[in-house]
Design an enzyme around this catalytic site. Structure first.
Site, PDB file in Angstrom:
ATOM      1  N   ASP A  44       0.841  -1.208   0.000  1.00 55.71           N
ATOM      2  CA  ASP A  44       0.000   0.000   0.000  1.00 55.71           C
ATOM      3  C   ASP A  44       0.872   1.252   0.000  1.00 55.71           C
ATOM      4  O   ASP A  44       1.534   1.557   0.996  1.00 55.71           O
ATOM      5  CB  ASP A  44      -0.898   0.019   1.244  1.00 55.71           C
ATOM      6  CG  ASP A  44      -1.817   1.248   1.242  1.00 55.71           C
ATOM      7  OD1 ASP A  44      -2.892   1.155   0.616  1.00 55.71           O
ATOM      8  OD2 ASP A  44      -1.442   2.291   1.819  1.00 55.71           O
ATOM      9  N   TYR A  49       3.288   9.671  -0.339  1.00 57.21           N
ATOM     10  CA  TYR A  49       4.410   9.062   0.392  1.00 57.21           C
ATOM     11  C   TYR A  49       5.743   9.280  -0.333  1.00 57.21           C
ATOM     12  O   TYR A  49       6.804   9.005   0.205  1.00 57.21           O
ATOM     13  CB  TYR A  49       4.195   7.556   0.619  1.00 57.21           C
ATOM     14  CG  TYR A  49       2.866   7.186   1.259  1.00 57.21           C
ATOM     15  CD1 TYR A  49       2.068   8.143   1.879  1.00 57.21           C
ATOM     16  CD2 TYR A  49       2.402   5.872   1.241  1.00 57.21           C
ATOM     17  CE1 TYR A  49       0.843   7.793   2.451  1.00 57.21           C
ATOM     18  CE2 TYR A  49       1.184   5.530   1.811  1.00 57.21           C
ATOM     19  CZ  TYR A  49       0.405   6.498   2.406  1.00 57.21           C
ATOM     20  OH  TYR A  49      -0.802   6.157   2.965  1.00 57.21           O
ATOM     21  N   LYS A  74      -2.648   6.037  -4.538  1.00 58.66           N
ATOM     22  CA  LYS A  74      -3.780   6.942  -4.281  1.00 58.66           C
ATOM     23  C   LYS A  74      -3.513   8.305  -4.912  1.00 58.66           C
ATOM     24  O   LYS A  74      -2.367   8.749  -4.969  1.00 58.66           O
ATOM     25  CB  LYS A  74      -3.963   7.139  -2.763  1.00 58.66           C
ATOM     26  CG  LYS A  74      -3.854   5.839  -1.959  1.00 58.66           C
ATOM     27  CD  LYS A  74      -4.009   6.022  -0.472  1.00 58.66           C
ATOM     28  CE  LYS A  74      -3.708   4.737   0.282  1.00 58.66           C
ATOM     29  NZ  LYS A  74      -2.334   4.605   0.775  1.00 58.66           N
ATOM     30  N   HIS A 107      -7.656   9.577  -2.142  1.00 58.29           N
ATOM     31  CA  HIS A 107      -7.022   9.511  -0.825  1.00 58.29           C
ATOM     32  C   HIS A 107      -7.883  10.116   0.291  1.00 58.29           C
ATOM     33  O   HIS A 107      -7.962   9.577   1.382  1.00 58.29           O
ATOM     34  CB  HIS A 107      -5.656  10.217  -0.893  1.00 58.29           C
ATOM     35  CG  HIS A 107      -4.663   9.742   0.120  1.00 58.29           C
ATOM     36  ND1 HIS A 107      -3.317   9.707  -0.128  1.00 58.29           N
ATOM     37  CD2 HIS A 107      -4.804   9.293   1.385  1.00 58.29           C
ATOM     38  CE1 HIS A 107      -2.682   9.259   0.951  1.00 58.29           C
ATOM     39  NE2 HIS A 107      -3.566   8.998   1.883  1.00 58.29           N
TER      40      HIS A 107
HETATM   41  P1  NAD Z   1       0.687   1.488  11.822  1.00 60.93           P
HETATM   42  O1  NAD Z   1      -0.493   1.409  12.708  1.00 60.93           O
HETATM   43  O2  NAD Z   1       0.889   0.439  10.777  1.00 60.93           O
HETATM   44  O3  NAD Z   1       1.945   1.553  12.784  1.00 60.93           O
HETATM   45  C1  NAD Z   1       3.246   1.678  12.286  1.00 60.93           C
HETATM   46  C2  NAD Z   1       4.206   1.810  13.450  1.00 60.93           C
HETATM   47  O4  NAD Z   1       4.206   0.607  14.226  1.00 60.93           O
HETATM   48  C3  NAD Z   1       5.634   2.009  12.971  1.00 60.93           C
HETATM   49  O5  NAD Z   1       6.280   2.899  13.853  1.00 60.93           O
HETATM   50  C4  NAD Z   1       6.245   0.622  13.066  1.00 60.93           C
HETATM   51  O6  NAD Z   1       7.619   0.667  13.284  1.00 60.93           O
HETATM   52  C5  NAD Z   1       5.521   0.055  14.275  1.00 60.93           C
HETATM   53  N1  NAD Z   1       5.394  -1.416  14.181  1.00 60.93           N
HETATM   54  C6  NAD Z   1       5.074  -2.134  13.087  1.00 60.93           C
HETATM   55  N2  NAD Z   1       5.022  -3.448  13.389  1.00 60.93           N
HETATM   56  C7  NAD Z   1       5.331  -3.556  14.694  1.00 60.93           C
HETATM   57  C8  NAD Z   1       5.454  -4.660  15.577  1.00 60.93           C
HETATM   58  N3  NAD Z   1       5.227  -5.911  15.156  1.00 60.93           N
HETATM   59  N4  NAD Z   1       5.812  -4.416  16.866  1.00 60.93           N
HETATM   60  C9  NAD Z   1       6.028  -3.157  17.301  1.00 60.93           C
HETATM   61  N5  NAD Z   1       5.923  -2.062  16.515  1.00 60.93           N
HETATM   62  C10 NAD Z   1       5.577  -2.263  15.220  1.00 60.93           C
HETATM   63  O7  NAD Z   1       0.697   2.951  11.177  1.00 60.93           O
HETATM   64  P2  NAD Z   1       0.656   3.639   9.752  1.00 60.93           P
HETATM   65  O8  NAD Z   1       1.936   3.497   9.042  1.00 60.93           O
HETATM   66  O9  NAD Z   1       0.135   4.993  10.008  1.00 60.93           O
HETATM   67  O10 NAD Z   1      -0.478   2.846   8.929  1.00 60.93           O
HETATM   68  C11 NAD Z   1      -0.202   1.734   8.113  1.00 60.93           C
HETATM   69  C12 NAD Z   1      -0.319   2.072   6.646  1.00 60.93           C
HETATM   70  O11 NAD Z   1      -1.616   2.566   6.351  1.00 60.93           O
HETATM   71  C13 NAD Z   1       0.593   3.222   6.186  1.00 60.93           C
HETATM   72  O12 NAD Z   1       1.947   2.830   6.078  1.00 60.93           O
HETATM   73  C14 NAD Z   1      -0.061   3.577   4.893  1.00 60.93           C
HETATM   74  O13 NAD Z   1       0.290   2.651   3.875  1.00 60.93           O
HETATM   75  C15 NAD Z   1      -1.535   3.472   5.256  1.00 60.93           C
HETATM   76  N6  NAD Z   1      -2.130   4.768   5.664  1.00 60.93           N
HETATM   77  C16 NAD Z   1      -3.112   5.298   4.898  1.00 60.93           C
HETATM   78  C17 NAD Z   1      -3.703   6.500   5.247  1.00 60.93           C
HETATM   79  C18 NAD Z   1      -4.807   7.057   4.402  1.00 60.93           C
HETATM   80  O14 NAD Z   1      -5.182   8.219   4.597  1.00 60.93           O
HETATM   81  N7  NAD Z   1      -5.355   6.312   3.476  1.00 60.93           N
HETATM   82  C19 NAD Z   1      -3.292   7.199   6.390  1.00 60.93           C
HETATM   83  C20 NAD Z   1      -2.293   6.645   7.170  1.00 60.93           C
HETATM   84  C21 NAD Z   1      -1.724   5.417   6.800  1.00 60.93           C
END
Ligand code: NAD
Length: 270
Positions: A44, A49, A74, A107
């Site tokens: 994704d 990004y 997106k 988005h």
């Molecule tokens: P997330 O909830 O996936 O959390 C990511 C954080 O958790 C990072 O700091 C990572 O190092 C940590 N992490 C990951 N796996 C872990 C584990 N097993 N143990 C401990 N820590 C861990 O947050 P995110 O990146 O905001 O969301 C995921 C994805 O969603 C984004 O990368 C993006 O692709 C998407 N996204 C989309 C939108 C949108 O508006 N459509 C907005 C935000 C994110």
């Protein structure tokens, strides 16, 4: 890898790798190749990004055939509107350089623009340039506004979703409309690690808190895209298909809901 079937018959893997904040170049490229080589089939990204080039290289350099990978990108807010969206899609396609895009999303529901953006996505879909189209951060009132004027319904709605922001009525609404619910920030950007009930349940199932929450997503039929660039966590987050959470524990996690966001509120942001 478990799939869901979208309204148009396209299969979408329930677990994907999120790459927001992964730096373009080696960091994102290696994370994407590593994830694909270790069982992931879904990535994704987004124009915002600024790492589509690295994502594309990661897909091409992996050992997995292109046809077995599902890639989402997106259209960013400032590129919305009909003509701008068509141009933004062309740019994303050039940046990714992976033959085709599987899922293209609007988005955010940018006021006075998202209907025109959606018409552009319908055109891209009808012309066979993208396998599926959808929206992101659309609340029920956005969908109520959009749906009467569409020719093709969004196949996916990607939303913030984690134990503190469950949005049950939006989930039900999407289901009734045949729109697949997808969770962003499923780990609450790290916030789930401070919730005692999740610790307790993770110990019960001999899994990590991240695995418990991602399993809760897929067991609820929600596609989930945790972000990590660390090989250990990428693997950890994928080991969620070998256990089952009881109905009572699923409900207990649902009940942690506080309607609390870690990201922007679509009604304020757009
Ligand atoms: P997330 O909830 O996936 O959390 C990511 C954080 O958790 C990072 O700091 C990572 O190092 C940590 N992490 C990951 N796996 C872990 C584990 N097993 N143990 C401990 N820590 C861990 O947050 P995110 O990146 O905001 O969301 C995921 C994805 O969603 C984004 O990368 C993006 O692709 C998407 N996204 C989309 C939108 C949108 O508006 N459509 C907005 C935000 C994110």
């Amino acid at each position: 890898m478990m799939n869901v079937t979208l309204a148009n018959g396209i299969k979408m893997p329930m677990l994907g790798l999120g790459v927001w904040k992964a730096t373009d170049g080696a960091e994102v490229e290696e994370a994407v190749s590593y994830a694909l080589n270790h069982g992931y089939r879904h990535i994704d990204t987004a124009t915002l990004y600024k790492n589509e080039v690295g994502v594309g290289a990661g897909v091409r350099n992996s050992t997995v055939p292109r046809a077995d990978v599902f890639v989402t990108t997106k259209v960013w807010n400032e590129d919305q509107g009909y003509d701008n969206t068509l141009r933004a899609f062309d740019r994303s396609q050039r940046n990714l350089d992976i033959e085709y895009i599987d899922l293209y999303l609007v988005h955010w529901p940018v006021k006075d623009k998202y209907k025109d953006s959606w018409r552009a996505l319908e055109r891209l879909y009808t012309e066979g340039r993208v396998k599926a189209i959808g929206v992101s951060n659309f609340l029920q009132h956005h969908l109520d506004d959009l749906l009467p004027s569409v020719e093709i319904k969004p196949m996916v709605n990607q939303l913030e979703h984690h134990p503190y922001l469950v949005q049950p009525s939006l989930q039900q609404y999407c289901k009734a409309q045949g729109i697949q619910f997808e969770a962003w920030s499923p780990l609450m950007q790290g916030g789930i690690f401070d919730i005692p009930l999740l610790d307790q349940l993770a110990r019960k199932y001999k899994k990590s808190v991240a695995q418990l929450v991602l399993r809760w997503n897929v067991q609820n039929g929600i596609v989930t895209i945790p972000k990590s660039v660390s090989p250990e966590r990428i693997i950890e987050n994928s080991q969620i298909f070998d256990f089952e959470i009881s109905a009572a524990d699923m409900q207990a996690i649902d009940q942690l809901d506080k309607g609390q966001r870690v990201g922007p509120d679509p009604d304020v942001f757009c």
